[in-house]
Design a protein around this motif. Sequence first.
Motif, PDB file in Angstrom:
ATOM      1  N   ASN A 267       0.951  -1.224   0.177  1.00 38.86           N
ATOM      2  CA  ASN A 267      -0.010   0.091  -0.078  1.00 38.86           C
ATOM      3  C   ASN A 267       0.779   1.127   0.106  1.00 38.86           C
ATOM      4  O   ASN A 267       0.590   2.064  -0.725  1.00 38.86           O
ATOM      5  N   SER A 268       1.956   1.335   0.738  1.00 40.81           N
ATOM      6  CA  SER A 268       2.613   2.455   0.966  1.00 40.81           C
ATOM      7  C   SER A 268       3.647   2.626  -0.498  1.00 40.81           C
ATOM      8  O   SER A 268       3.685   3.808  -0.760  1.00 40.81           O
ATOM      9  N   GLU A 270       2.605   1.617  -3.381  1.00 43.35           N
ATOM     10  CA  GLU A 270       1.477   2.128  -4.328  1.00 43.35           C
ATOM     11  C   GLU A 270       1.157   3.683  -4.017  1.00 43.35           C
ATOM     12  O   GLU A 270       1.082   4.515  -5.080  1.00 43.35           O
ATOM     13  N   ALA A 271       1.265   4.151  -2.740  1.00 42.62           N
ATOM     14  CA  ALA A 271       0.807   5.718  -2.512  1.00 42.62           C
ATOM     15  C   ALA A 271       2.086   6.342  -2.670  1.00 42.62           C
ATOM     16  O   ALA A 271       1.961   7.682  -3.057  1.00 42.62           O
ATOM     17  N   ILE A 300      -3.477   9.670   4.175  1.00 40.68           N
ATOM     18  CA  ILE A 300      -4.752   9.332   3.927  1.00 40.68           C
ATOM     19  C   ILE A 300      -5.705  10.258   4.632  1.00 40.68           C
ATOM     20  O   ILE A 300      -5.576  10.619   5.981  1.00 40.68           O
ATOM     21  N   MET A 304     -11.204   9.331   5.325  1.00 42.32           N
ATOM     22  CA  MET A 304     -11.169   8.076   4.841  1.00 42.32           C
ATOM     23  C   MET A 304     -10.692   6.899   6.116  1.00 42.32           C
ATOM     24  O   MET A 304     -11.252   5.857   5.578  1.00 42.32           O
ATOM     25  N   ILE A 308     -11.503   2.674   6.426  1.00 51.40           N
ATOM     26  CA  ILE A 308     -10.108   2.079   5.796  1.00 51.40           C
ATOM     27  C   ILE A 308     -10.373   0.508   5.854  1.00 51.40           C
ATOM     28  O   ILE A 308      -9.760  -0.247   5.087  1.00 51.40           O
ATOM     29  N   PHE A 313     -13.451  -1.084   0.574  1.00 52.87           N
ATOM     30  CA  PHE A 313     -13.244   0.242   0.175  1.00 52.87           C
ATOM     31  C   PHE A 313     -11.625   0.681  -0.233  1.00 52.87           C
ATOM     32  O   PHE A 313     -10.557   0.234   0.054  1.00 52.87           O
ATOM     33  N   GLY A 321      -9.610  -3.566  -2.755  1.00 47.85           N
ATOM     34  CA  GLY A 321      -9.979  -2.750  -1.486  1.00 47.85           C
ATOM     35  C   GLY A 321     -10.163  -4.077  -0.212  1.00 47.85           C
ATOM     36  O   GLY A 321     -10.878  -3.711   0.709  1.00 47.85           O
ATOM     37  N   ILE A 322      -9.388  -4.980  -0.418  1.00 46.88           N
ATOM     38  CA  ILE A 322      -9.665  -5.964   0.829  1.00 46.88           C
ATOM     39  C   ILE A 322      -8.355  -6.344   1.539  1.00 46.88           C
ATOM     40  O   ILE A 322      -8.465  -7.188   2.521  1.00 46.88           O
ATOM     41  N   GLY A 323      -7.356  -5.488   1.103  1.00 47.86           N
ATOM     42  CA  GLY A 323      -6.092  -5.560   1.466  1.00 47.86           C
ATOM     43  C   GLY A 323      -5.812  -5.478   3.180  1.00 47.86           C
ATOM     44  O   GLY A 323      -5.797  -6.227   4.229  1.00 47.86           O
ATOM     45  N   LEU A 324      -6.440  -4.214   3.498  1.00 50.91           N
ATOM     46  CA  LEU A 324      -6.436  -3.874   5.062  1.00 50.91           C
ATOM     47  C   LEU A 324      -7.418  -4.658   6.057  1.00 50.91           C
ATOM     48  O   LEU A 324      -7.037  -4.846   6.866  1.00 50.91           O
ATOM     49  N   THR A 348       1.760   8.262   6.069  1.00 48.87           N
ATOM     50  CA  THR A 348       0.918   7.498   6.730  1.00 48.87           C
ATOM     51  C   THR A 348       1.704   6.583   7.599  1.00 48.87           C
ATOM     52  O   THR A 348       2.741   6.362   7.370  1.00 48.87           O
TER      53      THR A 348
HETATM   54  N1  LIG Z   1       0.034   4.259   3.057  1.00 45.28           N
HETATM   55  C1  LIG Z   1      -0.933   4.600   2.484  1.00 45.28           C
HETATM   56  N2  LIG Z   1      -0.984   5.857   1.874  1.00 45.28           N
HETATM   57  C2  LIG Z   1      -2.013   6.320   1.245  1.00 45.28           C
HETATM   58  N3  LIG Z   1      -3.019   5.713   1.223  1.00 45.28           N
HETATM   59  C3  LIG Z   1      -3.356   4.623   1.515  1.00 45.28           C
HETATM   60  C4  LIG Z   1      -2.271   3.874   2.242  1.00 45.28           C
HETATM   61  N4  LIG Z   1      -2.596   2.742   2.596  1.00 45.28           N
HETATM   62  C5  LIG Z   1      -3.919   2.483   2.355  1.00 45.28           C
HETATM   63  N5  LIG Z   1      -4.297   3.400   1.707  1.00 45.28           N
HETATM   64  C6  LIG Z   1      -5.446   3.882   0.921  1.00 45.28           C
HETATM   65  O1  LIG Z   1      -6.462   2.866   1.552  1.00 45.28           O
HETATM   66  C7  LIG Z   1      -7.173   2.333   0.663  1.00 45.28           C
HETATM   67  C8  LIG Z   1      -7.624   0.665   0.653  1.00 45.28           C
HETATM   68  O2  LIG Z   1      -6.401   0.061   1.064  1.00 45.28           O
HETATM   69  P1  LIG Z   1      -6.615  -1.649   0.929  1.00 45.28           P
HETATM   70  O3  LIG Z   1      -5.212  -2.056   0.866  1.00 45.28           O
HETATM   71  O4  LIG Z   1      -7.508  -2.177   1.830  1.00 45.28           O
HETATM   72  O5  LIG Z   1      -7.242  -1.695  -0.589  1.00 45.28           O
HETATM   73  P2  LIG Z   1      -6.253  -1.537  -2.098  1.00 45.28           P
HETATM   74  O6  LIG Z   1      -4.953  -1.363  -1.752  1.00 45.28           O
HETATM   75  O7  LIG Z   1      -7.032  -0.318  -2.554  1.00 45.28           O
HETATM   76  O8  LIG Z   1      -6.757  -2.978  -2.556  1.00 45.28           O
HETATM   77  P3  LIG Z   1      -5.988  -4.248  -2.549  1.00 45.28           P
HETATM   78  O9  LIG Z   1      -5.181  -4.185  -1.413  1.00 45.28           O
HETATM   79  O10 LIG Z   1      -7.166  -5.318  -2.053  1.00 45.28           O
HETATM   80  O11 LIG Z   1      -5.463  -4.776  -3.812  1.00 45.28           O
HETATM   81  C9  LIG Z   1      -6.442   2.238  -0.716  1.00 45.28           C
HETATM   82  O12 LIG Z   1      -7.093   2.178  -1.762  1.00 45.28           O
HETATM   83  C10 LIG Z   1      -5.546   3.626  -0.358  1.00 45.28           C
HETATM   84  O13 LIG Z   1      -6.204   4.606  -0.999  1.00 45.28           O
END
Ligand SMILES: Nc1ncnc2c1ncn2[C@@H]1O[C@H](COP(=O)(O)OP(=O)(O)OP(=O)(O)O)[C@@H](O)[C@H]1O
Length: 372
Positions: A267-268, A270-271, A300, A304, A308, A313, A321-324, A348
């Motif tokens: 997630n980090s 990606e962000a 974040i 949101m 989260i 979401f 959106g099932i990672g967290l 974050t």
């Molecule tokens: N470190 C972060 N910085 C910014 N936004 C974050 C961070 N971690 C999570 N998010 C936000 O939280 C949302 C939900 O995260 P989550 O991991 O649940 O789903 P996802 O990454 O969108 O999809 P998936 O993990 O299922 O592939 C993300 O779409 C993102 O917008």
Amino acid sequence: MITWSLAPVWLIDFTGSLGMIIVSTMCLMTTRAMARSFPENALVNYLLWFTAAIFAFSISRSAGHILQHILYFTGHSAVWKKLSPFSGSINTITFVVIGSVTLYFRRMETIMKRMARDRDKISNFSRELLELNKDIETIVSDRTRLEIALRIAHEVRNPAMIIGGLVRRMNKNLADDSPESARFKQIQEQVENLETLVGKLDLPAKKGSGSFSSLDLNVLAEEAVDAVQAEADRKGVIVFLDRAAAPLIFQGSRHLVKIALMHILRNSIEACDGGDTIQVITEAGDKSVQVRIEDNGPGIPQEMVTHIFEPFFSTEEGTTGIGLPYVKQIVEDHKGTIALAGGREGGTVVVINFPPLLGELSRTQTGDRAGG
Ligand SMILES: Nc1ncnc2c1ncn2[C@@H]1O[C@H](COP(=O)(O)OP(=O)(O)OP(=O)(O)O)[C@@H](O)[C@H]1O
Ligand SMILES: [Mg+2]
């Protein structure tokens, strides 16, 4: 002309030359036997070459000397005078060949050693790749199971709850002994069954993949960082690991906790943009072992944060959106806690605490930081 006073010297040279041939032949036979037993051993092959070279040298040198004595004794010393430059050259050439091939073998041995080292490295890499592959397969199958379960739960739970509520309300207005009331009760029962079923589907990971054992959070953090390093490198995101010096022992599933950490790190990544940093810090908390993942990405938004951990979401295109929610479930299955907040300078921070293994905390709290 024969000088008899030199006869003892000749005799020694003659017998010595014969001895040289005999000894070098024996050496050659011994190393040939060794080479037959160990055909792929570099050192044995080198010895075989060396004794063969000594044998060749002894023939060229000793045969020359023996011929010389025979020619002298038979009164053909003039013939030897003609032959001696050739014998000398043969000796020199033999010696040069022995020297160069020996040097060549030395180099071959170095190359072979390097090849053996590289082969070990490659087999280690392929073992790690296999492990990673296994991890990825399990992640994919776990996530698919979770996604299906969550989606069914999500899509079915709400309508089921609404139907249940409506049926209960409608039933209230009916007389208890009326036939409609009996039918409504049956509907209500079935809806409750549906709700229970959906409730069970919500928690597939609780059945657990992999058993619990004593784990060191430092080691898991390091493994998770290693696993996402290539992804971070591709994006130009810098990942630091600042691990506690003492082991941070807790009970858990190595596989699941590593997956949870990898999800947060992904997630980090990606962000974050190229040049941003992610810091993974492990330490002994008050009554817990803790890992913090801090990034200096966009952060974040507060509105949101409250959603989260809800399934599906997501702000990302093409992600589920099932990672967290999955991470939260893993952490809670380990009787741990997870919190998400904004970093001091934006970004974050995800903080995860696990209860330490009894008796381990005092030990974990004594160490300094190990550095990353
Ligand atoms: N470190 C972060 N910085 C910014 N936004 C974050 C961070 N971690 C999570 N998010 C936000 O939280 C949302 C939900 O995260 P989550 O991991 O649940 O789903 P996802 O990454 O969108 O999809 P998936 O993990 O299922 O592939 C993300 O779409 C993102 O917008
Ligand atoms: Mg994610």
